[in-house]
Design an enzyme around this catalytic site. Sequence first.
Site, PDB file in Angstrom:
ATOM      1  N   CYS A 110      14.566  91.365   4.522  1.00 20.39           N
ATOM      2  CA  CYS A 110      15.758  91.882   5.208  1.00 20.39           C
ATOM      3  C   CYS A 110      15.429  92.574   6.523  1.00 20.39           C
ATOM      4  CB  CYS A 110      16.510  92.856   4.301  1.00 20.39           C
ATOM      5  SG  CYS A 110      15.609  94.395   3.987  1.00 20.39           S
ATOM      6  N   GLN A 111      14.160  92.776   6.827  1.00 15.93           N
ATOM      7  CA  GLN A 111      13.799  93.592   7.982  1.00 15.93           C
ATOM      8  C   GLN A 111      14.399  93.114   9.291  1.00 15.93           C
ATOM      9  OE1 GLN A 111      11.591  92.415   5.777  1.00 15.93           O
ATOM     10  NE2 GLN A 111      10.177  93.998   5.145  1.00 15.93           N
TER      11      GLN A 111
END
Length: 164
Positions: free
Chosen positions: A8-9
Site C-alpha cells: 500500500c505504500q
Amino acid sequence: MFIAGSPCQDFSSAGKRNEESGKGDLTILFAQIIAELKPRLAKNLADKPLTVREYLGTKIDIEHYYRHPRTYARRGVFSIDEPSPAIRGVNRPIPKTYKSHAGDTAMVSPGLRHLTSRERSYIQTFPENFIFEGSKTDIEQMIGNAVPVKMAEYIGNCLLESVP
C-alpha cells in the site's frame, strides 16, 4: 471471485505516494483486471465511510487529534467527524516546530494530542481485550501495519458464503 493484495505504500496517505517506484504496479494491474471483469461487489457494503466518532462513540474524548505527517506539506490535525486517515506505524506527539497546515481541522492548542496506541488499535478494529506485547515501538508498528481485523473478518465471511 477475484482476491488480491498488494503493497500500500505507493497509494496510502501514510506512504510516499510514488507510483513510479514499481511497488504499485501490482495494484494497477489488479485495478485493470477489476475494471475489465466488472464484478458485482456491493453485497454488505456500507453506504458511506464511518467517521471516527461514529465508530468509536464514547471511547474517544476529543474532537480533533494530531497524526504525524510524512512531510509538513501534509496536514497533521484531523477531526473525529471524518473517516480516519491511514494508521501509520509511527505515533508521535505534536512537535514544537509543527506549523499549522491549511487543511488542519483545528489549531494546535494545549488540548490537542495524538491518539493513544489503544485508540489507534480501535480504529484498526482490534478487540478491546487484545493484548499487545513488545516495546512501544513494536506495538505501534504492529498497529500501523495491521490489516484491519474487521476487514479481514468481512473478507473471510464473504469467502465462506461463496463456497457451495
